[in-house]
Enzyme design. Sequence first.
Site, PDB file in Angstrom:
ATOM      1  N   CYS A 183      -0.946  66.982  23.629  1.00  0.00           N
ATOM      2  CA  CYS A 183       0.165  67.437  24.470  1.00  0.00           C
ATOM      3  C   CYS A 183       1.240  66.361  24.415  1.00  0.00           C
ATOM      4  O   CYS A 183       1.195  65.477  23.560  1.00  0.00           O
ATOM      5  CB  CYS A 183      -0.300  67.719  25.896  1.00  0.00           C
ATOM      6  SG  CYS A 183      -1.034  66.295  26.740  1.00  0.00           S
ATOM      7  N   THR A 184       2.210  66.406  25.295  1.00  0.00           N
ATOM      8  CA  THR A 184       3.363  65.500  25.207  1.00  0.00           C
ATOM      9  C   THR A 184       2.965  64.035  25.375  1.00  0.00           C
ATOM     10  O   THR A 184       3.267  63.202  24.524  1.00  0.00           O
ATOM     11  CB  THR A 184       4.407  65.863  26.276  1.00  0.00           C
ATOM     12  OG1 THR A 184       4.737  67.242  26.159  1.00  0.00           O
ATOM     13  CG2 THR A 184       5.669  65.020  26.096  1.00  0.00           C
TER      14      THR A 184
END
Length: 317
Positions: free
Chosen positions: A179-180
Amino acid sequence: MKQYQTLLYYCYTAIENAGQFAAEHLEFCRSINLVGRIIVADEGLNGTVSGTREACKTYMDTVLADPRFAKTDFKIDDVDEPSFIKMHCRYKAEIVHSGLRNPAIINPAKQTGKHLEPKEFMEMKDRDDVVILDVRSNYEHALGRFKNAVTLDIENFRDFPARINELAKYKDKKILTYCTGGIKCEKASALLLHEGFKEVYQLHGGIIKYGKEAGGKDFEGKCYVFDNRLAVDVNSVNPKTISTCRNCGKTTSKMINCANPECNEHFTQCDECGWKLDGCCSETCQAHPRKRPYDGTGYYVKVPQPVNVSKKLKLIS
């Protein structure tokens, strides 16, 4: 050297009186002139803050000096100007909204997928026995994602648990989640383990750290970030734009929020359509009486929510 920095971080750790801590932490951030958005919950801390290099150093030093947050991993970006306009620090039920609030079942402080450093992730991701899983929302992975990544049709991370059955066909594979910045993977990987997946890994530090330490190789497109930059470059090795304008289909990596606040949808839009539609996703939103003025960025400051601040505030120590 750029004058400002933006810090992305999280830490799963028990915080007593987390609502009070949020109020006190807000005052601390304001006292050193930081701007940004921080979520505080009983389960930990999650934030993106921005300010001068000196202010950011003071913030990191103070947070890391607190034994509860000593293992916090800060992702640091040098920026031309602060990435926010205001400072928000709020208490919520979770530091990332997943709906998984039973610590007896999902507790990232006790069990998650094995953390892979960026170079380890890069070495594993193309193996035949590996599946790369993007645990982010549709608008995020539409803007950019790893080559050959599996994506789920989810509007928000809280939809992830309901979609996990779609991954059952990969139970005999090694699952590499990303994810980020890593925070969503903590709960996503924990849930996968709970559901019987045997080999679950997660990209430590997320896409942002991967870009800094592995050159972003094979991450196609840009990475969506939750500040006024909206999208940042990641890949300096083999960059490629994969997103298209919602309105005309032209290739573009520009991400905006719809200028109609009652819509506020995240989507990609080229500059030509942006000015034509005043930063709206459709003519219907363009005609809305509450439409916000479009300045070409597609970023709008959220109205702050009130925070209860005690009369006697203590900075974290």
